[in-house]
Each structure stands twice: as C-alpha cells, then as structure tokens.
Scaffold this motif. Structure first.
Motif, mmCIF file in Angstrom:
data_model
loop_
_atom_site.group_PDB
_atom_site.id
_atom_site.type_symbol
_atom_site.label_atom_id
_atom_site.label_comp_id
_atom_site.label_asym_id
_atom_site.label_seq_id
_atom_site.Cartn_x
_atom_site.Cartn_y
_atom_site.Cartn_z
ATOM 1 N N PRO A 183 0.562 8.252 -2.464
ATOM 2 C CA PRO A 183 -0.681 7.385 -0.956
ATOM 3 C C PRO A 183 -1.908 8.291 -0.732
ATOM 4 O O PRO A 183 -1.690 9.632 -1.980
ATOM 5 C CB PRO A 183 0.602 7.643 0.138
ATOM 6 C CG PRO A 183 1.505 8.759 -0.057
ATOM 7 C CD PRO A 183 1.682 7.933 -1.504
ATOM 8 N N GLY A 184 -2.564 8.200 -0.523
ATOM 9 C CA GLY A 184 -3.337 9.324 -0.238
ATOM 10 C C GLY A 184 -4.608 9.323 -1.701
ATOM 11 O O GLY A 184 -5.149 10.304 -1.530
ATOM 12 N N ASN A 185 -4.345 8.813 -2.364
ATOM 13 C CA ASN A 185 -4.933 8.579 -3.311
ATOM 14 C C ASN A 185 -4.510 10.349 -4.284
ATOM 15 O O ASN A 185 -5.207 11.038 -5.424
ATOM 16 C CB ASN A 185 -6.664 8.930 -3.508
ATOM 17 C CG ASN A 185 -7.279 8.252 -4.845
ATOM 18 O OD1 ASN A 185 -7.135 7.632 -5.872
ATOM 19 N ND2 ASN A 185 -8.330 8.416 -5.249
ATOM 20 N N ILE A 186 -3.116 10.804 -4.115
ATOM 21 C CA ILE A 186 -2.657 12.364 -4.722
ATOM 22 C C ILE A 186 -2.539 11.559 -5.865
ATOM 23 O O ILE A 186 -2.850 13.369 -6.644
ATOM 24 C CB ILE A 186 -1.015 12.482 -3.778
ATOM 25 C CG1 ILE A 186 -1.375 12.472 -2.850
ATOM 26 C CG2 ILE A 186 -0.880 13.417 -4.987
ATOM 27 C CD1 ILE A 186 -0.729 13.411 -1.797
ATOM 28 N N GLY A 187 -1.852 10.968 -6.883
ATOM 29 C CA GLY A 187 -1.972 10.652 -8.158
ATOM 30 C C GLY A 187 -2.864 11.125 -8.915
ATOM 31 O O GLY A 187 -3.129 11.695 -9.808
#
Length: 362
Positions: free
Chosen positions: A141-145
């Motif tokens: 989530p949250g573009n963490i990757g």
C-alpha cells in the motif's frame, strides 16, 4: 650481562604480520567483530560471510517478484478472468490505444523522477526502473514498493540516502498538486460538460473527511513535537528536501520534467480509462471519462490500498455512473482499466525487476 659491541647487529624483531583484510560483507551478514559480540543462539541464525550466501540472496531477490505475482494471481484470479471475458467484445484498436497510454505512464513517471533530482540519470535504466517499480507498487500500500525500488536505483547511482529520500518526498508532494491543477484546468475548459455538483460529497461525508484530515495532521504534529528522537532526523530531511527543491527549480529543464511529468501522468491514466470506455461503447465523452478518473483517484488516494485497488475501483464506477454511464458498462470499463494498467504489465514488470536485480542496477 656483558654489553654488546658497538658494531654488533641489533637483535632481530619478530616480523609483524598484517591482519588479513576482511572481505566486504554482503547483505544479511555481520562482520567478524560484530559476530563475536552476538550471543551464540543468535549467531547461528546469522549466515556466515561467503560468496554462496551473496548468490543465494541475489537469487531470492530475483525470484521474489515472480513469487508475489503468483500469489496475487491466485488470490484475485476471478477479477482477471471476468475482465478478460467481458473485454472480448471490445474494439481491439481502442484497447491497443489503452496499452500505448499505459506505457506512456511509465515514461511520465520517469520524467517526474528525473526532475526530482539535480543529477542526470541514465534514461534507459530510469525508464526500466520505473516500469519495474510500477509492478512493485501494486504489491504494497501507499506505493511503498515503487519507492523502495527507486530508492535502491538512486543509491546505486551514488546519490546519498538523505537526498534520495528527499527526492521521493518531492515526487510524492508534486503529483497531487499537479493533479489538482489539472482538475482546475478541466473545470475551466469544460464548464458545461462536467457535472461537478453531482460528484461533490454531502455535508456529513465532507465533515467526516475534514475531521479525519484534522486528526491526522494533529497526530503528526504531536508526534514530531513530543518524540525528540524523531525531531532531528525529520528537520534534517526537511532541510535537505528544501535545498534540493531550490536547486531543481533553478534549472528550467528539471522543473519542466518535474511538473510536466506530474501533470501528464494522471492524464495518461485517464486516457486509458477513456480508451477502454470507448472500446466498450460507453456513452460518455473523453473529457468526462478522463475527469471521472481524476476525481475518483483523488478521492481514493486517502485510502492506503495496494495500487489503489478496491477504493479506486468503487470511486471510478461511482463517478462514471454519476456522469450517466450504465452501471454494467461502467463496471466493465473499470475492470478493463485494471487489466491494462495492472495485470497486463505486471508479468513484464516483474521480469524487468528481476533482470535489474541480476544486473546489479538495483
């Protein structure tokens, strides 16, 4: 004890043996001086330093994206199957246009990444990294990757960690601002086409959103002011971010790449929705479909779901129906949008990510 003659040679000293230099540590290993301080029970859990350990670690990182892809496909296989079945009757020419706009999303994101740092990054590796980051961004989530992949790339290019982190913060801050400006431009350019009054939330919903935003901001401010160990790193990171922001905006090419790419990215995403909707015969104009995506992505951005899955889909169906689209065709349009932007580039993105890891770019 008799004194030595003046011409007698001095006693030979034992030759000092230089300690053997330690080979560099790979990830998940500890130096010798640190391993000696670790308790015996934990020491057995830490792998010894060796080339085989480094190879196993790199192989694990290479296969991890493919493993995540397989798990996600097994969990959400029904969505992919339904979307592919319903898209059989779509116009393939407009679907091909949607694929082209999907590829342009990675190019626009690469422009934003380049504009967020003063140093010049290699264009080919940057676009490949951004394409791979798109696949990684859907796993967390949250573009963490995606941020983690880009951070590894920037560190590999010699950019210090504080400045690399500051560039990620600038990237995340510029995108919503640019999207807001694009929404305002749509409202000015198409005043009679966009039914904004039907998309505005009711009083209770607006009050709830405002309360959640206020509580979140108060919690962040309280955490920064009361927890002293966090204060100094945050202040230092803010200073670094402000310094790099001034440097970037002092160069017109970097500023144009930063803001131009941030404005082009949501337009490309909305163009994918419009292409799929046109291929299915959705009775809406292109400005309405693109604007529906802009509003839906803005509303669903507050929910930290992986890749915006779930909240984004529901918000996009709601906005399309509010503009007058049939619910069944709107749902099929959203499924087709997800197939083109998530599932179609997921396998190539995972393979590119693995190739970048093996090539030591990441």
């Amino acid at each position: 004890m008799y004194p030595l003659p003046l011409d007698a040679p001095l006693p030979a000293r034992p030759a000092a043996t230089d300690p053997e230099p330690e080979p560099p540590c790979s990830a998940l290993t500890l130096p010798t001086n640190l391993r000696s301080r670790v308790p015996g029970g934990l020491r057995r859990l830490v792998p010894a330093r060796s080339a085989a350990t480094a190879r196993r670690l790199r192989l694990t990182l290479t296969l991890l994206p493919l493993l995540l892809l397989g798990v996600w496909a097994a969990v959400d296989w029904r969505t992919v199957y339904d979307g592919a079945t319903r898209l059989i009757s779509a116009d393939p020419r407009w679907l091909l246009a949607g694929v082209l706009f999907t590829a342009l999303c990675s190019v626009a994101a690469a422009f934003v990444r380049q504009g967020a740092v003063p140093e010049r990054l290699p264009p080919g590796q940057l676009i490949a990294t951004q394409f791979a980051a798109g696949a990684a961004g859907h796993a967390l989530p949250g573009n963490i990757g995606a941020h983690a992949v880009v951070l590894r790339f920037l560190r590999g290019r010699g950019i210090p960690l504080p400045r690399a982190t500051a560039s990620l913060a600038l990237y995340s801050a510029v995108k919503p601002v640019a999207k807001t400006l694009v929404i305002l431009a749509f409202l000015v350019a198409f005043p009679g086409t966009l039914k904004l009054t039907e998309l505005l939330p009711r009083g209770e919903t607006l009050a709830l959103a405002g309360a959640i935003t206020g509580v979140s901001l108060a919690a962040v401010v309280t955490l920064i002011t009361t927890v002293r160990p966090l204060r100094q790193p945050l202040i230092g990171g803010l200073r670094t971010a402000l310094t790099d922001t001034r440097v970037v905006h002092s160069r017109p090419v970097r500023a144009l790449a930063l803001w131009g790419g941030a404005a082009a990215f949501p337009l490309c995403q909305g163009a994918v929705v419009a292409s799929v909707g046109t291929s299915l015969g959705l009775p809406l104009s292109w400005p309405q479909m693109v604007f529906a995506y802009l509003v839906a992505s803005t509303a669903a951005g507050a929910v930290p779901a992986p890749g915006g899955l779930g909240p984004m889909d529901a918000a996009l169906v709601f906005t399309l129906v509010a503009f007058g689209a049939p619910a069944a065709v709107a749902t099929t349009t959203v499924i087709g949008y997800r197939v083109l932007t998530v599932w179609l580039p997921l396998l190539p993105g995972a393979l590119v990510l693995s190739a970048l890891v093996r090539a030591k770019v990441l």
